[in-house]
Design a protein around this motif. Structure first.
Motif, PDB file in Angstrom:
ATOM      1  N   LYS A  65      33.238  50.801  37.084  1.00 14.71           N
ATOM      2  CA  LYS A  65      33.139  49.376  36.788  1.00 14.71           C
ATOM      3  C   LYS A  65      31.810  49.182  36.040  1.00 14.71           C
ATOM      4  O   LYS A  65      30.839  48.628  36.566  1.00 14.71           O
ATOM      5  CB  LYS A  65      33.233  48.548  38.072  1.00 14.71           C
ATOM      6  CG  LYS A  65      34.464  47.630  38.047  1.00 14.71           C
ATOM      7  CD  LYS A  65      34.724  46.916  39.311  1.00 14.71           C
ATOM      8  CE  LYS A  65      35.151  45.479  39.103  1.00 14.71           C
ATOM      9  NZ  LYS A  65      36.262  45.227  38.208  1.00 14.71           N
TER      10      LYS A  65
ATOM     11  N   TYR B  12      42.056  32.661  39.289  1.00 13.56           N
ATOM     12  CA  TYR B  12      41.399  33.027  38.035  1.00 13.56           C
ATOM     13  C   TYR B  12      42.178  32.502  36.835  1.00 13.56           C
ATOM     14  O   TYR B  12      41.618  31.924  35.909  1.00 13.56           O
ATOM     15  CB  TYR B  12      41.289  34.556  37.969  1.00 13.56           C
ATOM     16  CG  TYR B  12      40.387  35.061  36.868  1.00 13.56           C
ATOM     17  CD1 TYR B  12      39.008  34.966  36.977  1.00 13.56           C
ATOM     18  CD2 TYR B  12      40.926  35.649  35.727  1.00 13.56           C
ATOM     19  CE1 TYR B  12      38.182  35.442  35.973  1.00 13.56           C
ATOM     20  CE2 TYR B  12      40.106  36.129  34.723  1.00 13.56           C
ATOM     21  CZ  TYR B  12      38.736  36.017  34.853  1.00 13.56           C
ATOM     22  OH  TYR B  12      37.923  36.486  33.855  1.00 13.56           O
TER      23      TYR B  12
ATOM     24  N   TYR C 181      34.009  34.405  45.829  1.00 10.56           N
ATOM     25  CA  TYR C 181      33.982  35.649  45.036  1.00 10.56           C
ATOM     26  C   TYR C 181      32.586  36.250  45.162  1.00 10.56           C
ATOM     27  O   TYR C 181      31.578  35.541  45.026  1.00 10.56           O
ATOM     28  CB  TYR C 181      34.308  35.344  43.571  1.00 10.56           C
ATOM     29  CG  TYR C 181      34.406  36.587  42.714  1.00 10.56           C
ATOM     30  CD1 TYR C 181      35.545  37.383  42.740  1.00 10.56           C
ATOM     31  CD2 TYR C 181      33.356  36.967  41.888  1.00 10.56           C
ATOM     32  CE1 TYR C 181      35.636  38.530  41.963  1.00 10.56           C
ATOM     33  CE2 TYR C 181      33.439  38.111  41.102  1.00 10.56           C
ATOM     34  CZ  TYR C 181      34.588  38.890  41.144  1.00 10.56           C
ATOM     35  OH  TYR C 181      34.670  40.022  40.380  1.00 10.56           O
TER      36      TYR C 181
ATOM     37  N   TYR D 107      33.644  46.004  29.887  1.00 11.20           N
ATOM     38  CA  TYR D 107      34.129  44.621  29.760  1.00 11.20           C
ATOM     39  C   TYR D 107      33.671  44.044  28.421  1.00 11.20           C
ATOM     40  O   TYR D 107      34.448  43.374  27.729  1.00 11.20           O
ATOM     41  CB  TYR D 107      33.660  43.800  30.978  1.00 11.20           C
ATOM     42  CG  TYR D 107      34.314  44.346  32.240  1.00 11.20           C
ATOM     43  CD1 TYR D 107      35.451  43.746  32.757  1.00 11.20           C
ATOM     44  CD2 TYR D 107      33.850  45.515  32.850  1.00 11.20           C
ATOM     45  CE1 TYR D 107      36.099  44.277  33.867  1.00 11.20           C
ATOM     46  CE2 TYR D 107      34.485  46.060  33.956  1.00 11.20           C
ATOM     47  CZ  TYR D 107      35.612  45.439  34.467  1.00 11.20           C
ATOM     48  OH  TYR D 107      36.259  45.981  35.546  1.00 11.20           O
TER      49      TYR D 107
ATOM     50  N   GLY E 194      33.600  43.608  42.425  1.00 10.58           N
ATOM     51  CA  GLY E 194      34.153  42.275  42.650  1.00 10.58           C
ATOM     52  C   GLY E 194      34.872  42.290  43.987  1.00 10.58           C
ATOM     53  O   GLY E 194      35.675  43.182  44.251  1.00 10.58           O
TER      54      GLY E 194
ATOM     55  N   THR F 131      40.966  41.899  41.954  1.00 13.15           N
ATOM     56  CA  THR F 131      40.375  41.068  43.005  1.00 13.15           C
ATOM     57  C   THR F 131      40.379  39.600  42.589  1.00 13.15           C
ATOM     58  O   THR F 131      40.755  38.729  43.367  1.00 13.15           O
ATOM     59  CB  THR F 131      38.942  41.542  43.288  1.00 13.15           C
ATOM     60  OG1 THR F 131      39.031  42.881  43.761  1.00 13.15           O
ATOM     61  CG2 THR F 131      38.266  40.687  44.336  1.00 13.15           C
ATOM     62  N   ALA F 132      39.960  39.334  41.368  1.00 16.82           N
ATOM     63  CA  ALA F 132      39.850  37.944  40.931  1.00 16.82           C
ATOM     64  C   ALA F 132      41.227  37.275  40.895  1.00 16.82           C
ATOM     65  O   ALA F 132      41.384  36.155  41.360  1.00 16.82           O
ATOM     66  CB  ALA F 132      39.173  37.871  39.572  1.00 16.82           C
TER      67      ALA F 132
HETATM   68  C1  COI Z   1      37.779  41.498  39.435  1.00 13.09           C
HETATM   69  O1  COI Z   1      38.977  41.262  39.599  1.00 13.09           O
HETATM   70  O2  COI Z   1      36.943  41.534  40.339  1.00 13.09           O
HETATM   71  C2  COI Z   1      37.310  41.786  38.100  1.00 13.09           C
HETATM   72  O3  COI Z   1      36.679  42.751  37.884  1.00 13.09           O
HETATM   73  C3  COI Z   1      37.592  40.794  37.090  1.00 13.09           C
HETATM   74  C4  COI Z   1      36.326  40.185  36.634  1.00 13.09           C
HETATM   75  C5  COI Z   1      35.922  40.826  35.351  1.00 13.09           C
HETATM   76  C6  COI Z   1      36.416  38.713  36.543  1.00 13.09           C
END
Ligand code: COI
Length: 355
Positions: free
Chosen positions: A196, A171, A139, A201, A75, A302-303
């Protein structure tokens, strides 16, 4: 010999979707830019990188990743400054982590050229999808999945690397409530928590749905042995401010090496905020709260960038964390976003120019 063949084909979409997009009302991850990057791996080679109009792909029902979860992702975000220049934030870190995840999932290493040439070309073609202004970003979701049509429970022989992009705002709308897990864990030692991996998840969804029934948005994951140590929060790394000291869990094979996490640690050190990277027990947080010493909890990713936590539940009790002046979360978020949007100097060399 290079383990890839690089001649990129580009097929542009006939009509952009841009004019139909309401950038102020977009929910995370639901609207995609006009193009996608795709590169396939077979017979030991990454080959035929292409940029194509964004759209569905056709896969055999036996596609290996559907069955055995050999699939990883990253991400990242692209930001546009007031002069329409596009920036990435520490993309090298995402590239390195992607290959760490691939190695753990027994997937082939992705060459750096494929990652960076594909990414920068895609961003140049879809640059209109990046809106300037703090809070707006594109994103970026690079991912690789096992694509062999084959039900053998073995590593796939074929893979596909994609990059897709979606314009996003924040987010979460604001502060969130969390539940400290007393039963479920996100990762165990020796497992894939630091990667990751898509399955990390998927495994969160059910416990999180139970937490939602208790009025919480996310779970603070605790260690798989005794549920004694605090590890991550939902899909984020987690920081606790006890009096004026920030504390976060050290990296190990259960914790994701978050790019925002490491940036927050570096930044807080440079701001002379006392920062401790050490194991942190649930009992310490409860007793700090009782003594009035637990000032803040926030997640990083990141999100979300930095997401403040307004309460946590543990042992059927709710512990509130009231907003405070001079919040570390606010100070650190402002510093990071100023670097990301080119509003300030970049003393750490984190910004990466795209055009
Ligand atoms: C990110 O912050 O990039 C993540 O991995 C969260 C994502 C699962 C929405």
């Amino acid at each position: 010999m290079a383990n890839y063949i690089y001649t990129m084909e580009i097929h542009k979409s006939k009509k952009s979707k841009l004019e139909n997009i309401d950038f102020d009302n977009i929910s995370f991850g639901t609207t995609f830019s006009d193009h996608m990057f795709i590169c396939k791996y077979s017979e030991g080679l990454w080959n035929s990188p292409k940029i194509l109009p964004y759209g569905p792909i056709s896969l055999d029902p036996s596609t290996s990743s559907f069955h055995y979860g050999q699939s990883i992702f990253e991400g990242m975000k692209a930001y546009k400054d007031s002069k329409e220049k596009v920036w990435l934030f520490r993309p090298e870190e995402n590239f390195k982590r992607m290959n760490k995840s691939s190695l753990r999932l027994n997937m082939p290493e992705l060459p750096k050229d494929i990652f960076f040439k594909g990414l920068t070309k895609l961003l140049k073609i879809d640059s209109e999808w990046i809106k300037s202004g703090v809070g707006n970003s594109l994103y970026i979701r690079p991912f690789i999945f096992a694509s062999s049509p084959n039900l053998q429970a073995n590593p796939s022989k074929e893979y596909i690397f994609f990059i897709i992009c979606c314009p996003v705002k924040s987010y979460y709308g604001g502060r969130i409530d969390v539940l400290i897990s007393e039963q479920y864990s996100r990762a165990a030692s020796g497992g894939v928590g630091y990667a990751k991996a898509a399955g990390n998840y998927a495994a969160q969804f059910y416990p999180t749905s139970l937490a939602e029934k208790e009025g919480c948005n996310q779970i603070i994951w605790t260690d798989a042995n005794n549920h004694e140590y605090l590890e991550e929060a939902g899909t984020m790394n987690v920081f606790f401010r006890i009096n004026d000291t920030l504390v976060t869990s050290p990296l190990n094979d259960r914790i994701l090496d978050g790019v925002t996490r490491k940036s927050v640690i570096q930044l807080s050190n440079s701001l002379k905020i006392k920062t401790e990277v050490r194991p942190i027990k649930v009992s310490e947080i409860i007793s700090s709260h009782k003594k009035g010493e637990l000032k803040e909890i926030f997640g990083t990713g990141t999100a979300v960038v930095l997401c403040p936590i307004s309460s946590f539940k543990f042992d059927n009790k709710k512990f509130e964390i009231n907003p405070i002046k001079n919040s570390f979360a606010e100070i650190l978020k402002e510093k990071i976003t100023s670097i990301q949007y080119n509003l300030t100097d970049d003393p750490f060399g984190w910004r990466f120019p795209v055009n």
